[in-house]
Design a protein around this motif. Structure first.
Motif, PDB file in Angstrom:
ATOM      1  N   LEU A   1      -3.949  -2.251 -10.272  1.00 28.42           N
ATOM      2  CA  LEU A   1      -4.735  -2.518  -9.065  1.00 28.42           C
ATOM      3  C   LEU A   1      -3.997  -2.128  -7.792  1.00 28.42           C
ATOM      4  O   LEU A   1      -4.358  -2.552  -6.696  1.00 28.42           O
ATOM      5  N   MET A   2      -2.943  -1.295  -7.939  1.00 26.35           N
ATOM      6  CA  MET A   2      -2.148  -0.903  -6.788  1.00 26.35           C
ATOM      7  C   MET A   2      -2.991  -0.125  -5.781  1.00 26.35           C
ATOM      8  O   MET A   2      -3.598   0.895  -6.102  1.00 26.35           O
TER       9      MET A   2
ATOM     10  N   VAL B   1       0.871  -1.187   0.000  1.00 23.58           N
ATOM     11  CA  VAL B   1       0.000   0.000   0.000  1.00 23.58           C
ATOM     12  C   VAL B   1       0.898   1.224   0.000  1.00 23.58           C
ATOM     13  O   VAL B   1       1.890   1.266   0.735  1.00 23.58           O
ATOM     14  N   VAL B   2       0.527   2.236  -0.824  1.00 22.97           N
ATOM     15  CA  VAL B   2       1.273   3.483  -0.873  1.00 22.97           C
ATOM     16  C   VAL B   2       0.380   4.591  -0.326  1.00 22.97           C
ATOM     17  O   VAL B   2      -0.758   4.771  -0.771  1.00 22.97           O
ATOM     18  N   ILE B   3       0.929   5.336   0.663  1.00 20.09           N
ATOM     19  CA  ILE B   3       0.237   6.504   1.221  1.00 20.09           C
ATOM     20  C   ILE B   3       1.027   7.719   0.777  1.00 20.09           C
ATOM     21  O   ILE B   3       2.204   7.858   1.124  1.00 20.09           O
ATOM     22  N   THR B   4       0.398   8.621   0.006  1.00 24.65           N
ATOM     23  CA  THR B   4       1.155   9.732  -0.571  1.00 24.65           C
ATOM     24  C   THR B   4       0.400  11.049  -0.459  1.00 24.65           C
ATOM     25  O   THR B   4      -0.824  11.107  -0.530  1.00 24.65           O
ATOM     26  N   ASP B   5       1.202  12.116  -0.289  1.00 20.39           N
ATOM     27  CA  ASP B   5       0.671  13.473  -0.391  1.00 20.39           C
ATOM     28  C   ASP B   5       0.556  13.810  -1.879  1.00 20.39           C
ATOM     29  O   ASP B   5       1.110  13.103  -2.737  1.00 20.39           O
ATOM     30  N   LEU B   6      -0.169  14.885  -2.210  1.00 23.51           N
ATOM     31  CA  LEU B   6      -0.310  15.262  -3.613  1.00 23.51           C
ATOM     32  C   LEU B   6       0.741  16.274  -4.039  1.00 23.51           C
ATOM     33  O   LEU B   6       1.393  16.110  -5.061  1.00 23.51           O
TER      34      LEU B   6
ATOM     35  N   LEU C   1       3.300  10.407  -9.358  1.00 25.60           N
ATOM     36  CA  LEU C   1       3.680   9.135  -8.739  1.00 25.60           C
ATOM     37  C   LEU C   1       2.569   8.103  -8.909  1.00 25.60           C
ATOM     38  O   LEU C   1       2.830   6.943  -9.254  1.00 25.60           O
ATOM     39  N   VAL C   2       1.316   8.541  -8.684  1.00 22.87           N
ATOM     40  CA  VAL C   2       0.190   7.608  -8.806  1.00 22.87           C
ATOM     41  C   VAL C   2       0.080   7.080 -10.234  1.00 22.87           C
ATOM     42  O   VAL C   2      -0.160   5.894 -10.459  1.00 22.87           O
ATOM     43  N   GLU C   3       0.271   7.978 -11.225  1.00 23.82           N
ATOM     44  CA  GLU C   3       0.186   7.533 -12.621  1.00 23.82           C
ATOM     45  C   GLU C   3       1.253   6.473 -12.931  1.00 23.82           C
ATOM     46  O   GLU C   3       0.976   5.472 -13.603  1.00 23.82           O
TER      47      GLU C   3
END
Length: 708
Positions: free
Chosen positions: A658-659, A633-638, A648-650
């Protein structure tokens, strides 16, 4: 003796013969007048020519001395005006005055015929007393007898045809009957020619009207469409240009094809049941090339080629709406600027509580007096105040951003309550009482909730300023009593929200201008004059009205909005919950946060739950670390330097569609949405400050193995 008797018989015979001959001559003259006037009637093309022809027939063909047609006027003297004349006595009419009133000038043959509607005869002008006013003039033109024939039917008094002869007794009963036929035919001819002229005038006016309409429709810059039961049957040149449809490609198209999908259901209902009155609405429309624009449509029912149809006048209001949105945004920012001092106070209160609680807890811990239960209470109090701070910031963030949200059905009272929550704390330091009287149940309206909040906040802010100014002007010994009342009630199919205060009120000279743009009574630098003007436009766009009521000692504003009785409330997203994770699942969690302290604090919490945690401070670093050691699981700021969260999300989604991703940001309002590529069940969004229990619950859900 015999010869004398024979001579007398012959003389009587000659007299009878002459009398019969004279009678036949009179009748023959009348017959000629009737016959030739009938021929003139058949040839007539206009009223004036017919009247002139009848007069010429009576004089030139039948041998009468003078003939004229006079029309009755409805002026003060009830005069008779000649409109056609023929004969050697034309100048006679220039010398006399004729009336159809009941006095001496109206007792002649012409006036009496018009007034009574019956033929009038003067057998001898030298002896008839009625003709005394005109006798000398008639003698000068060798006129001895006259016949006046009324023109018109029943109560319609058009005028009279008057014929003069050079000899007395020119009109006996037989002649009068024949000449009455002439008058009846002439009356019919006048009526027929007038009907013909009226018809030709109507046809000409209709043609001119159609030409004006055609020119107006074709030259107007606004598109005009006509549809019959939803099928376009007419389109002007502007419509072809605006909808990118050269030639006549719009004809025969379904109207719904020119509308955005979200408007088709409503317009489809209107096509099936057209409104009886003119209707003005705003919809998003589509051109044939696929581009879209905002349109204001004025529609009304017409008849087109004999069929019922609707004509639509369409105006592109995209630029106007953008300007309006800019004014709305300017007014919102101005309102926030005026509220800045109060907002600082609102934020400082929970921050002060958090600092006092934290430092007090540290002191008790150092002295060994902090029990676990007491510590838990202190930390819960800090968490509660953090949530209070987050709610204030969230309300300001939502209110201040440019509102591009779609029109939707929402609870108007919830929007009012939200505005009260932002401003209520600013009233207490100024000793202003806020009185609320709102119904307990939701009331649904259609529009944008943030914009309604803006209107309410503007009205509350204006009331606040008015009360403060009143307090500054009052003497120190006066009793200060100030309040703002906001109430709501149902009135028929409308919701009425009123905001009133006990301030100085609005002078009558100012009341008529309060909704004008840039008009303000505040001191320079304290008001833009946009608040009420923009608020008026917002409420009008929602189909309601904003008005000033003349009641109470202070100012009172009323917002009237139509209730959406068929709409359904859009379900709200699940609110943040403070949950404590009860199940620990092994997994690798990556935390991407440019604020290192925040990232490490979050990592310690997740490690305590049993997860392996990697902390990165930029998007680029996170992607390199992920490729070397993939996370579950990745927890990220925008928003971060050296590679933002969206990039990063792209990249991560390109690697694994399905990440599981949790986005944590302070730049999204409660009602804002992410881009379409981030909206799925493998992506969650949390606003800062982050509720750790809610975060743990989301991670556990992502890591939970699928059911068999």
């Amino acid at each position: 003796m015999k010869n004398r008797t024979t001579a007398k018989k012959d003389e009587r015979t000659d007299m009878i013969a002459h009398s019969v001959a004279d009678q036949l001559r009179l009748i023959d003259r009348a017959v000629i007048t009737l016959t030739r006037s009938t021929e003139a009637l058949l040839r007539a093309t206009d009223e004036n020519s017919l009247l002139e022809d009848i007069c010429r027939v009576a004089v030139d063909v039948a041998g009468y001395r003078l003939a004229w047609v006079g029309y009755a006027r409805h002026d003060a003297p009830l005069s008779v005006t000649p409109v056609a004349v023929a004969g050697r006595g034309r100048a006679y009419l220039d010398e006399i005055s004729v009336s159809w009133a009941d006095h001496n000038l109206g007792h002649g043959p012409t006036g009496s015929a018009i007034r009574t509607g019956m033929a009038q005869v003067v057998h001898d002008m030298e002896t008839d007393p009625r003709f005394a006013p005109w006798r000398d003039n008639a003698r000068a033109y060798a006129l001895r007898s006259a016949l006046a024939l009324p023109l018109g039917q029943e109560n319609e008094r058009l005028g009279a045809l008057t014929i003069y002869a050079a000899e007395p007794d020119a009109f006996d009963p037989d002649v009068i009957r024949l000449m009455e036929d002439v008058a009846r035919n002439l009356t019919y001819g006048i009526g027929a020619l007038r009907m013909k002229a009226e018809h030709e005038r109507a046809v000409r006016d209709l043609a001119e009207s159609e030409e004006r309409y055609r020119s107006l429709v074709e030259l107007t810059p606004d598109p005009i469409l006509v549809h019959s039961q939803g099928t376009i049957v007419f389109a002007n040149h502007a419509a072809a240009k605006v909808f990118a449809a050269p030639g006549k490609r719009l004809l025969g198209l379904p109207l719904l094809e020119l509308l955005h999908e979200e408007a088709r259901e409503e317009v489809g209902r209107l096509i099936k049941r057209p409104p009886t009155q003119r209707r003005v609405s705003e919809y998003r429309m589509k051109r044939l090339d696929g581009s879209e624009f905002e349109a204001e449509i004025a529609a009304t029912t017409i008849t087109f080629h004999g069929l019922p149809a609707r004509i639509l006048v369409i105006r592109d209001v995209t630029d106007r709406k953008q300007v309006h949105q800019q004014l709305v945004q300017t007014a919102k920012l101005a309102t926030l600027g005026e509220m800045a001092a109060g907002l600082v106070h609102e934020l400082s209160q929970p921050l002060n509580i958090m600092r006092l609680t934290a430092e007090g807890a540290l002191l008790f811990i150092e002295r060994g007096k902090a029990t676990p239960e007491w510590q838990a209470e202190q930390f819960q109090q800090i968490a509660d105040q953090a949530q209070r701070t987050a709610e204030i910031i969230d309300d300001i963030r939502i209110f201040s951003r440019r509102d591009t949200s779609p029109v939707l059905v929402f609870d108007a009272l919830a929007a009012v309550s939200s505005a009260l929550g932002v401003l209520a704390g600013q009233l207490r330091p100024d000793e202003i009482t806020l009185v609320t009287d709102l119904p307990p149940h939701p009331v649904l309206v259609r529009g944008r909730p943030v914009q309604l909040e803006q209107v309410v906040m503007n009205l509350l802010s204006n009331a606040h300023h008015a009360l403060k100014e009143k307090r500054e002007r009052e003497t120190p010994d006066s009793n200060w009593c100030a309040s703002i009342t906001i109430s709501a009630r149902l009135s028929g199919h409308n919701l009425v929200v009123t905001v009133s205060d006990t301030g100085p009120g609005i002078p009558p000279t100012v009341r008529a201008r309060v909704f004008e743009p840039f008009f303000t009574t505040k001191e320079a630098g304290r008001g833009t004059g946009l608040g009420l003007s923009v608020s008026f436009g917002i409420i009008a766009a929602m189909g309601g009205r904003l008005e000033v009521l003349d009641q109470g000692p202070g100012a009172c504003f009323a917002i009237t909005l139509p209730i959406d009785e068929e709409g359904t409330l859009v379900s709200e997203e699940l609110k943040d919950r403070s949950l404590t994770a009860t199940a620990e699942i092994d997994g690798h969690i990556m935390v991407v946060e440019d604020e290192l302290t925040a990232g490490e604090t979050l990592a310690r919490y997740l490690q305590e739950l049993g997860y392996r945690v990697t902390v990165c401070t930029s998007g680029n670093q996170a992607y390199e670390s992920f490729m070397a050691d993939p996370a579950d699981v990745v927890i990220t700021d925008l928003r971060m330097p050296a590679g933002g969260g969206e990039q990063l999300v792209e990249k991560l989604r390109d690697f694994d569609p399905l990440m599981p991703i949790v986005i944590v940001t302070g730049h999204l309002g409660a009602t804002e949405r992410l881009a379409e590529n981030l909206q799925d069940d493998r992506c969650a969004v949390l606003k800062k400050p982050v509720p750790l229990g809610r975060l743990a619950d989301i991670i556990a859900t992502f890591l939970k193995p699928p059911a068999d």
